[in-house]
Design a protein around this motif. Structure first.
Motif, PDB file in Angstrom:
ATOM      1  N   THR A  85      26.566  14.239 -91.170  1.00  0.00           N
ATOM      2  CA  THR A  85      25.135  14.137 -90.942  1.00  0.00           C
ATOM      3  C   THR A  85      24.433  14.692 -92.171  1.00  0.00           C
ATOM      4  N   ARG A  87      20.799  15.793 -93.712  1.00  0.00           N
ATOM      5  CA  ARG A  87      19.427  16.132 -93.369  1.00  0.00           C
ATOM      6  C   ARG A  87      18.678  16.470 -94.641  1.00  0.00           C
ATOM      7  N   THR A  92      16.996  12.708 -90.765  1.00  0.00           N
ATOM      8  CA  THR A  92      18.435  12.830 -90.560  1.00  0.00           C
ATOM      9  C   THR A  92      19.092  11.461 -90.546  1.00  0.00           C
ATOM     10  N   ALA A 113      17.882  10.135 -96.270  1.00  0.00           N
ATOM     11  CA  ALA A 113      17.602  11.474 -95.742  1.00  0.00           C
ATOM     12  C   ALA A 113      16.742  12.298 -96.697  1.00  0.00           C
TER      13      ALA A 113
END
Length: 116
Positions: A85, A87, A92, A113
């Motif tokens: 993931t 961010r 995100t 992102a």
């Protein structure tokens, strides 16, 4: 480009985060980047703080492509598919292990992102 990277869907998330951190720190092509660990608050059953993310500050100049290549190679060395993931200031973006092996998909996710 500043991005926080977390790892999920693995048996030991903290160990994988530390592995990714060490991998990125040893990558000579990322020597101009700042790579550090982000602490996480301990859970109710934990004695101390753990780690939650790898924070990467790349600056400018195409370092996103270098980070994407490094992440792709790191994922190929995993024994199971991981999910990453990303961010950043724009939100995100999540990638599963199969798409992470494609550096172009990683670059796209990083840029999305980070807002670049």
């Amino acid at each position: 480009m500043d991005v926080a990277i977390s790892v999920s869907d693995v048996p030991d998330t903290a160990a994988e985060i530390r592995s990714l951190f060490r991998w990125l720190q040893r990558d000579d092509d990322l020597s101009g980047a700042t790579v550090r660990l982000a602490p996480a608050a301990p859970g109710p059953e934990e004695m101390g703080a753990t780690v939650s993310d790898v924070l990467v500050a790349l600056g400018s100049g195409g370092m996103g492509a270098v980070l994407a290549r490094s992440l792709s190679v790191w994922v190929q060395h995993r024994t199971s598919d991981v999910k990453l993931t990303f961010r950043g200031k724009n939100g995100t973006v999540k990638l599963d292990g199969k798409r992470i092996k494609d550096p172009v998909a990683v670059i796209k996710a990083l840029r999305e992102a980070a807002g670049e």
